[in-house]
Design a protein around this motif. Structure first.
Motif, PDB file in Angstrom:
ATOM      1  N   ALA A  32      -0.137 -29.891   7.710  1.00 44.25           N
ATOM      2  CA  ALA A  32       1.052 -30.305   6.968  1.00 44.25           C
ATOM      3  C   ALA A  32       1.273 -29.403   5.766  1.00 44.25           C
ATOM      4  N   PHE A  33       0.205 -29.042   5.069  1.00 43.76           N
ATOM      5  CA  PHE A  33       0.314 -28.156   3.909  1.00 43.76           C
ATOM      6  C   PHE A  33       0.853 -26.788   4.321  1.00 43.76           C
ATOM      7  N   VAL A  34       0.311 -26.231   5.389  1.00 41.74           N
ATOM      8  CA  VAL A  34       0.763 -24.921   5.851  1.00 41.74           C
ATOM      9  C   VAL A  34       2.225 -24.986   6.273  1.00 41.74           C
ATOM     10  N   SER A  35       2.615 -26.027   6.965  1.00 38.04           N
ATOM     11  CA  SER A  35       4.005 -26.174   7.393  1.00 38.04           C
ATOM     12  C   SER A  35       4.949 -26.235   6.199  1.00 38.04           C
ATOM     13  N   VAL A  57       8.985 -23.747   2.607  1.00 34.28           N
ATOM     14  CA  VAL A  57       9.401 -23.478   1.227  1.00 34.28           C
ATOM     15  C   VAL A  57       9.514 -21.969   0.995  1.00 34.28           C
ATOM     16  N   ALA A  58       8.580 -21.200   1.527  1.00 33.40           N
ATOM     17  CA  ALA A  58       8.628 -19.746   1.365  1.00 33.40           C
ATOM     18  C   ALA A  58       9.864 -19.160   2.039  1.00 33.40           C
ATOM     19  N   VAL A  59      10.177 -19.604   3.236  1.00 31.24           N
ATOM     20  CA  VAL A  59      11.332 -19.079   3.963  1.00 31.24           C
ATOM     21  C   VAL A  59      12.626 -19.444   3.236  1.00 31.24           C
ATOM     22  N   LEU A  73      17.217 -17.892  -0.246  1.00 25.32           N
ATOM     23  CA  LEU A  73      18.033 -18.082  -1.449  1.00 25.32           C
ATOM     24  C   LEU A  73      17.967 -16.861  -2.360  1.00 25.32           C
ATOM     25  N   ALA A  74      16.817 -16.213  -2.444  1.00 25.82           N
ATOM     26  CA  ALA A  74      16.701 -15.000  -3.247  1.00 25.82           C
ATOM     27  C   ALA A  74      17.578 -13.896  -2.666  1.00 25.82           C
TER      28      ALA A  74
END
Length: 59
Positions: free
Chosen positions: A29-32, A37-39, A44-45
């Motif tokens: 779950a943490f990795v997912s 969030v990274a993607v 957005l950046a």
């Protein structure tokens, strides 16, 4: 006093029914969440850079 004792007995009984996640489930779950969030933040950046570049050329 009997109400309090009854309350704690029922609470203890309910806690035995709880299924806690395993370490593997927590890690997955943490990795997912981290990947999503990274993607999204990279997307957005990228949108922010495109809009900033476009507006700086217009002005």
């Amino acid at each position: 006093m009997e109400k309090i004792k009854n309350y704690y007995q029922q609470a203890k009984s309910e806690l035995t029914k709880v299924i806690f996640p395993t370490k593997d489930q927590i890690r997955n779950a943490f990795v997912s969440v981290f990947v999503v969030v990274a993607v999204v933040s990279l997307f957005l950046a990228m949108i922010d850079m495109i809009m900033s570049y476009t507006l700086s050329n217009i002005i």
